[in-house]
Design an enzyme around this catalytic site. Structure first.
Site, mmCIF file in Angstrom:
data_model
loop_
_atom_site.group_PDB
_atom_site.id
_atom_site.type_symbol
_atom_site.label_atom_id
_atom_site.label_comp_id
_atom_site.label_asym_id
_atom_site.label_seq_id
_atom_site.Cartn_x
_atom_site.Cartn_y
_atom_site.Cartn_z
ATOM 1 N N GLU A 132 -25.584 -13.404 -2.713
ATOM 2 C CA GLU A 132 -26.215 -13.661 -3.885
ATOM 3 C C GLU A 132 -27.701 -13.935 -3.906
ATOM 4 O O GLU A 132 -28.680 -13.505 -4.525
ATOM 5 C CB GLU A 132 -25.518 -14.251 -5.083
ATOM 6 C CG GLU A 132 -26.086 -14.365 -6.383
ATOM 7 C CD GLU A 132 -25.915 -13.105 -7.094
ATOM 8 O OE1 GLU A 132 -25.155 -12.372 -7.175
ATOM 9 O OE2 GLU A 132 -27.047 -12.610 -7.352
ATOM 10 N N GLY A 137 -33.528 -14.607 -5.567
ATOM 11 C CA GLY A 137 -33.180 -16.294 -5.310
ATOM 12 C C GLY A 137 -32.143 -16.663 -6.347
ATOM 13 O O GLY A 137 -31.202 -16.439 -6.359
ATOM 14 N N GLU A 193 -46.873 -17.526 2.626
ATOM 15 C CA GLU A 193 -46.754 -18.063 4.049
ATOM 16 C C GLU A 193 -48.043 -18.069 4.638
ATOM 17 O O GLU A 193 -48.993 -17.359 4.234
ATOM 18 C CB GLU A 193 -45.819 -17.204 4.834
ATOM 19 C CG GLU A 193 -44.339 -16.812 4.204
ATOM 20 C CD GLU A 193 -43.228 -18.107 4.455
ATOM 21 O OE1 GLU A 193 -43.497 -18.669 5.655
ATOM 22 O OE2 GLU A 193 -42.469 -18.249 3.465
ATOM 23 N N LYS A 208 -35.137 -6.386 0.203
ATOM 24 C CA LYS A 208 -34.216 -6.473 -0.978
ATOM 25 C C LYS A 208 -33.912 -5.214 -1.561
ATOM 26 O O LYS A 208 -32.686 -5.203 -2.199
ATOM 27 C CB LYS A 208 -35.172 -7.504 -1.901
ATOM 28 C CG LYS A 208 -35.318 -8.931 -1.395
ATOM 29 C CD LYS A 208 -36.590 -9.525 -2.269
ATOM 30 C CE LYS A 208 -36.636 -10.889 -1.877
ATOM 31 N NZ LYS A 208 -38.041 -11.517 -2.477
ATOM 32 N N GLY A 315 -37.529 -20.766 -4.620
ATOM 33 C CA GLY A 315 -37.556 -22.082 -4.820
ATOM 34 C C GLY A 315 -36.198 -22.745 -4.225
ATOM 35 O O GLY A 315 -35.169 -22.230 -4.364
#
Ligand code: NAP
Length: 352
Positions: A132, A137, A193, A208, A315
């Site tokens: 999931e 996220g 990043e 994704k 997060g």
């Protein structure tokens, strides 16, 4: 009292540490939601034990540096893979699934590259494979598609599913920055990043999208088959948002519109098409509302029309909540994320 669910946690980075913290501080509250089964942190693999500083890790919890050896040498009920990257994460998943051990992962790169083989392996050994947290996220999305929308014939999914690029496009629009300046600002703010190319070039969103395609259309689309280069403005010529210019953003703004990196997978006749390209969106498009690092995904199909889901795409604590939701589902005896769906709905184009 039912036996605890013995968990091996691999990785103690942003997400892994947050998972450990929840398991250690919220045990009773979570057990109440897991049919009374305790979610027991049995072992952690990290090369940097200092990442666990400040957590009250009980004496009995093994802390080891090699995730492959940890999973090969001890029995667990669930392996939680939060290392990221293709290896050693791939070896760990193959070892665990082969032994019939359930796996929870947030690793969209590994699932996009090896999902078909991992699914076959999980089906063979009847091990649950849940993921999931791999898309959007902390926002519930995959279980909604696989379970709640199981009676909907999905025609199209489109979404803003990469927070870093959305933050960059948003700050180009609101602060008048060019792409390089906005990328530098994103890095300084901790939203990009050191090497942001996976995000900028649309590769992370393509990973994704492959996962969304599997759940919506029963087909593992090869990552290379996801179109990432726009042929017309905004962003013409570059992969992902690499070709988006200040002029593209200003042209959109002059018409009251917004540029977003839109990931889209859709049915077209007998084919499934997938692309991740920048689009100029009308203000009433649900995806136009994505600000900063928010994710928004619209699922379209009959008989519901369109269902839109939005929330935090990243997060540590938010993503950890999605990982723990999968652990609770496994404690309750649920199978893989795709459990309610057929093994395969469509043949890949090459097989027809
Ligand atoms: N961060 C998010 O908001 C978010 C959201 C959705 C999905 N995800 C996914 O979640 C996964 C984890 O992301 P993250 O942000 O938590 O990553 P991260 O902060 O970089 O943490 C990765 C952890 O894995 C450990 N690790 C990596 N390779 C290892 C190896 N060979 N042996 C032992 N330990 C190893 C690292 O240890 P060292 O410190 O020793 O290097 C670190 O503890 C990724 O697949 C990512 O795509 C993240």
């Amino acid at each position: 009292v039912s036996a605890p669910l013995r968990i091996a946690l691999l990785g103690a980075g942003s997400v892994g540490r947050a998972v450990a913290e929840r398991l250690l501080t919220d045990g009773e509250w979570l057990a109440d939601r897991a049919d009374g089964r305790r979610l027991e942190l049995s072992a952690v693999a990290t090369r940097t034990p200092a990442r666990l500083a400040g957590l009250k890790v009980p004496q009995g919890v093994a802390i080891e540096s090699d995730p492959v050896a940890l999973v090969a040498n001890r029995p667990f009920d669930v392996v939680v893979e939060l290392l990221g990257g293709l290896e050693p994460a791939g070896e760990v998943l193959r070892t665990a699934l082969d032994a019939g051990t359930a796996v929870v992962t947030a690793n969209k790169m590994l699932l996009a590259e090896s999902g078909e083989a991992l699914e076959a392996q999980a089906r063979r050994s009847r091990a649950a494979l849940r993921f999931e947290a791999a898309v959007a996220g902390g926002t519930p999305l995959l279980s909604v598609i696989a379970e709640d929308l199981v009676a909907v014939r999905i025609e199209r999914i489109r979404g803003v599913i990469n927070g870093t690029t959305n933050w960059i496009l948003d700050s180009m629009e609101t602060s008048g920055l060019d792409l390089a300046e906005a990328v530098a600002a994103a890095r300084a703010a901790g939203y990009a990043e050191a090497d942001p190319s996976l995000d900028i070039e649309g590769i992370d969103a393509a990973h994704k999208l492959v996962i969304l395609g599997r759940l919506a259309f029963g087909l593992w689309i090869p990552v290379a088959a996801v179109r990432r280069v726009a042929t017309e403005p905004p962003g013409a010529g570059g992969p992902g948002i690499a070709g988006v210019t200040r002029a593209d953003i200003e042209a959109a703004r002059a018409q009251g519109q917004h540029v977003r990196l839109v990931a889209e997978v859709r049915r077209r006749g007998a084919d499934i098409e997938a692309e991740v390209v920048p689009r100029q969106l009308l203000p009433d498009d649900p995806l136009a509302a994505a600000r900063g690092v928010t994710n928004i995904v619209a699922i379209e199909g009959q008989p519901v029309g369109s269902v839109t889901i939005s929330g935090p795409g990243a997060g540590g604590p938010a993503t950890a909540a999605a990982v723990i939701a999968d652990l609770v589902r496994i404690a309750r005896g649920a199978g893989s994320t795709w459990a309610g769906l057929p093994a395969r709905d469509l043949q890949p184009a090459a097989a027809r």
